[in-house]
Design a protein around this motif. Structure first.
Motif, PDB file in Angstrom:
ATOM      1  N   ALA A 123      55.147  88.947  83.500  1.00 37.31           N
ATOM      2  CA  ALA A 123      56.222  88.678  82.859  1.00 37.31           C
ATOM      3  C   ALA A 123      57.619  88.952  83.605  1.00 37.31           C
ATOM      4  O   ALA A 123      58.904  88.933  83.039  1.00 37.31           O
ATOM      5  N   ARG A 124      57.655  89.778  84.638  1.00 36.35           N
ATOM      6  CA  ARG A 124      58.690  90.444  85.156  1.00 36.35           C
ATOM      7  C   ARG A 124      59.702  89.404  85.934  1.00 36.35           C
ATOM      8  O   ARG A 124      59.077  88.276  86.306  1.00 36.35           O
ATOM      9  N   ARG A 125      60.921  89.501  85.780  1.00 37.76           N
ATOM     10  CA  ARG A 125      61.785  88.341  86.457  1.00 37.76           C
ATOM     11  C   ARG A 125      61.844  88.894  87.635  1.00 37.76           C
ATOM     12  O   ARG A 125      62.430  89.783  88.056  1.00 37.76           O
ATOM     13  N   ARG A 126      61.775  87.790  88.634  1.00 41.69           N
ATOM     14  CA  ARG A 126      61.630  87.884  89.922  1.00 41.69           C
ATOM     15  C   ARG A 126      62.950  88.166  90.443  1.00 41.69           C
ATOM     16  O   ARG A 126      63.833  87.158  90.054  1.00 41.69           O
ATOM     17  N   SER A 127      63.540  89.324  91.392  1.00 43.66           N
ATOM     18  CA  SER A 127      64.702  89.368  91.785  1.00 43.66           C
ATOM     19  C   SER A 127      64.742  88.294  92.932  1.00 43.66           C
ATOM     20  O   SER A 127      63.886  87.807  93.373  1.00 43.66           O
ATOM     21  N   LEU A 130      51.593  85.667  80.558  1.00 41.14           N
ATOM     22  CA  LEU A 130      51.469  84.182  81.417  1.00 41.14           C
ATOM     23  C   LEU A 130      52.300  83.297  80.972  1.00 41.14           C
ATOM     24  O   LEU A 130      52.688  82.604  81.447  1.00 41.14           O
ATOM     25  N   VAL A 131      52.197  83.166  79.412  1.00 35.43           N
ATOM     26  CA  VAL A 131      52.705  81.965  78.967  1.00 35.43           C
ATOM     27  C   VAL A 131      54.732  82.374  79.417  1.00 35.43           C
ATOM     28  O   VAL A 131      55.206  81.065  79.523  1.00 35.43           O
ATOM     29  N   ILE A 132      54.810  83.134  79.192  1.00 33.38           N
ATOM     30  CA  ILE A 132      56.219  83.590  79.218  1.00 33.38           C
ATOM     31  C   ILE A 132      56.604  83.477  80.765  1.00 33.38           C
ATOM     32  O   ILE A 132      57.632  82.621  81.069  1.00 33.38           O
ATOM     33  N   ALA A 133      55.596  83.785  81.804  1.00 33.35           N
ATOM     34  CA  ALA A 133      55.915  83.549  83.385  1.00 33.35           C
ATOM     35  C   ALA A 133      56.016  82.116  83.462  1.00 33.35           C
ATOM     36  O   ALA A 133      56.791  81.575  84.488  1.00 33.35           O
ATOM     37  N   ASN A 171      56.601  79.686  81.232  1.00 36.47           N
ATOM     38  CA  ASN A 171      57.723  79.129  80.768  1.00 36.47           C
ATOM     39  C   ASN A 171      59.100  79.097  81.445  1.00 36.47           C
ATOM     40  O   ASN A 171      59.945  78.347  81.592  1.00 36.47           O
ATOM     41  N   ARG A 172      59.079  80.169  82.305  1.00 37.60           N
ATOM     42  CA  ARG A 172      60.336  80.687  83.125  1.00 37.60           C
ATOM     43  C   ARG A 172      60.544  79.657  84.197  1.00 37.60           C
ATOM     44  O   ARG A 172      61.365  79.040  84.780  1.00 37.60           O
ATOM     45  N   ASN A 173      59.197  78.986  84.701  1.00 39.51           N
ATOM     46  CA  ASN A 173      58.994  78.043  85.834  1.00 39.51           C
ATOM     47  C   ASN A 173      59.565  76.623  85.134  1.00 39.51           C
ATOM     48  O   ASN A 173      60.106  75.698  85.789  1.00 39.51           O
ATOM     49  N   GLN A 174      58.943  76.526  83.808  1.00 36.98           N
ATOM     50  CA  GLN A 174      58.791  74.923  83.444  1.00 36.98           C
ATOM     51  C   GLN A 174      58.816  75.271  81.734  1.00 36.98           C
ATOM     52  O   GLN A 174      58.030  75.714  81.432  1.00 36.98           O
ATOM     53  N   PRO A 175      59.970  74.867  81.355  1.00 34.73           N
ATOM     54  CA  PRO A 175      60.359  75.008  79.758  1.00 34.73           C
ATOM     55  C   PRO A 175      58.826  74.383  79.076  1.00 34.73           C
ATOM     56  O   PRO A 175      58.426  73.361  79.724  1.00 34.73           O
ATOM     57  N   GLY A 176      58.613  74.853  77.962  1.00 33.82           N
ATOM     58  CA  GLY A 176      57.544  74.283  77.100  1.00 33.82           C
ATOM     59  C   GLY A 176      56.372  74.867  77.151  1.00 33.82           C
ATOM     60  O   GLY A 176      56.148  75.780  78.078  1.00 33.82           O
ATOM     61  N   ALA A 177      55.425  74.650  76.410  1.00 33.63           N
ATOM     62  CA  ALA A 177      53.957  75.412  76.491  1.00 33.63           C
ATOM     63  C   ALA A 177      53.019  74.291  76.266  1.00 33.63           C
ATOM     64  O   ALA A 177      52.092  74.509  75.747  1.00 33.63           O
ATOM     65  N   ARG A 178      53.199  73.505  76.915  1.00 30.17           N
ATOM     66  CA  ARG A 178      52.013  72.178  76.789  1.00 30.17           C
ATOM     67  C   ARG A 178      51.148  72.388  78.000  1.00 30.17           C
ATOM     68  O   ARG A 178      51.526  72.327  79.328  1.00 30.17           O
ATOM     69  N   VAL A 179      49.927  72.367  77.721  1.00 29.14           N
ATOM     70  CA  VAL A 179      48.953  72.476  79.049  1.00 29.14           C
ATOM     71  C   VAL A 179      48.794  71.382  79.712  1.00 29.14           C
ATOM     72  O   VAL A 179      48.569  71.263  80.800  1.00 29.14           O
ATOM     73  N   ALA A 180      49.005  70.252  79.446  1.00 30.82           N
ATOM     74  CA  ALA A 180      49.240  68.931  80.236  1.00 30.82           C
ATOM     75  C   ALA A 180      50.288  68.927  81.255  1.00 30.82           C
ATOM     76  O   ALA A 180      50.123  68.076  82.272  1.00 30.82           O
ATOM     77  N   ASP A 181      51.123  69.710  80.841  1.00 33.85           N
ATOM     78  CA  ASP A 181      52.402  69.927  82.074  1.00 33.85           C
ATOM     79  C   ASP A 181      51.963  70.914  83.192  1.00 33.85           C
ATOM     80  O   ASP A 181      52.677  70.842  84.066  1.00 33.85           O
ATOM     81  N   LEU A 182      50.864  71.700  83.141  1.00 31.61           N
ATOM     82  CA  LEU A 182      50.655  72.529  84.008  1.00 31.61           C
ATOM     83  C   LEU A 182      49.627  72.014  84.945  1.00 31.61           C
ATOM     84  O   LEU A 182      48.691  72.372  85.014  1.00 31.61           O
ATOM     85  N   THR A 183      50.289  71.223  85.938  1.00 37.09           N
ATOM     86  CA  THR A 183      49.289  70.615  86.657  1.00 37.09           C
ATOM     87  C   THR A 183      49.492  71.024  88.094  1.00 37.09           C
ATOM     88  O   THR A 183      48.713  70.824  89.012  1.00 37.09           O
ATOM     89  N   LYS A 184      50.506  71.943  88.507  1.00 38.05           N
ATOM     90  CA  LYS A 184      50.766  72.189  89.837  1.00 38.05           C
ATOM     91  C   LYS A 184      50.146  73.616  89.925  1.00 38.05           C
ATOM     92  O   LYS A 184      49.973  74.439  89.004  1.00 38.05           O
ATOM     93  N   LEU A 185      49.664  73.994  91.277  1.00 36.90           N
ATOM     94  CA  LEU A 185      48.922  75.062  91.443  1.00 36.90           C
ATOM     95  C   LEU A 185      50.148  76.061  92.019  1.00 36.90           C
ATOM     96  O   LEU A 185      50.083  77.426  91.689  1.00 36.90           O
ATOM     97  N   LYS A 186      51.195  75.520  92.284  1.00 37.42           N
ATOM     98  CA  LYS A 186      52.022  76.440  92.938  1.00 37.42           C
ATOM     99  C   LYS A 186      53.404  75.850  92.761  1.00 37.42           C
ATOM    100  O   LYS A 186      53.769  74.577  93.083  1.00 37.42           O
ATOM    101  N   TRP A 187      54.578  76.864  92.578  1.00 39.33           N
ATOM    102  CA  TRP A 187      55.858  76.069  92.144  1.00 39.33           C
ATOM    103  C   TRP A 187      56.612  76.429  93.534  1.00 39.33           C
ATOM    104  O   TRP A 187      56.493  77.511  94.121  1.00 39.33           O
TER     105      TRP A 187
END
Lengths: 169, 101
Positions: free
Chosen positions: A162-166, B80-83, B85-101
């Protein structure tokens, strides 16, 4: 009297579990899970597991559920109530759950081991804190230490995840 | 023993089934995780029931370890949920289709 209390706890916990998995609003679901945890602690008390009941209230209802509520409020899911509450495959999920619960229900009927149903009176306060503590720090000392190691790994893993990436990374 | 052990195991089976249904049917990661908690609680109930039935403390000790592992699981899962959510707002599993951002 105790039996009636047990059946109240059982029905209340089943009802609150059903409500918890069907509410749209995540906060409402969390509060129903809180009701489930508290009723479960009551059942533990009736089963003579006082320490387990205390841990249930302190750790589950106190720490874990607050963590969930904290994350729900942190994420702020405003469109959660707009969408459907289940995925489209929910009948399949219900069938799987019914099948699994049915298997467990059948397994419950076939008691392979049959100890004396009225337990021996010499059992004493087997759920009390001294007995649990002696067991935890006696024969179960190594698993106890491993549990603390698991928790340490979880703490470090959570911080890393959960760390914020710098900007440099 | 106030109720037969079969009643406790039946209650545990019902609660576990509810947890399985919640995990499979809900589409919100947080509610799926809380369904796992319902399942773990059902297992703890059956452990406590067995502990009472066999008058053996080991069931309760095992339930305590289950609670400790549940706490660790919640920490990692919600991290993991917070991490995510930082890339993509929301918590729906259907939105999690990418392996890498």
């Amino acid at each position: 009297m105790l039996t009636a209390t047990f059946y109240y706890m059982a029905f209340a916990s089943v009802a609150s579990a059903l409500l918890a998995v069907t509410r749209k609003n995540p906060v409402h679901a969390m509060l129903w899970v809180l009701a489930l945890f508290l009723h479960m602690a009551g059942i533990f008390l009736l089963l003579g597991a006082e320490f387990l009941a205390a841990v249930q209230v302190i750790v589950y209802a106190g720490a874990i559920l607050i963590f969930y509520l904290f994350v729900v409020m942190l994420l702020d899911l405003p469109d959660e109530e707009a969408g459907p509450r289940f995925g489209q495959h929910w009948p399949l999920a219900a069938a799987a759950a019914l099948g699994f619960a049915g298997f467990a229900w059948l397994a419950r009927l076939s008691t392979g081991v049959a100890p004396a149903d009225p337990p021996p009176a010499a059992a004493g306060p087997q759920g009390s804190l001294p007995a649990v503590g002696m067991a935890l720090f006696g024969p179960f000392a190594l698993p106890f230490e491993m549990a603390s190691l698991v928790l340490l790994v979880a703490i470090i893993g959570t911080v890393v995840l959960a760390r914020r990436r710098s900007a440099g990374q | 023993m106030i109720v037969p052990v079969g009643v406790i195991l039946g209650l545990s089976a019902v609660l576990f089934g509810i947890g399985v249904f919640g995990f499979l049917a809900r589409r919100n990661i947080i509610l799926m995780l809380i369904s796992i908690e319902v399942m773990l609680n059902a297992v703890n109930l059956s452990l406590a029931g067995f502990s009472r039935y066999f008058t053996d403390l080991r069931g309760q000790i095992l339930a305590l370890f289950v609670i400790a592992v549940a706490a660790a699981e919640v920490g990692v899962g919600l991290g993991l949920v917070i991490a995510l959510n930082r890339n993509q707002p929301g918590a729906r599993v259907a939105d999690l289709t990418k392996l890498k951002w």
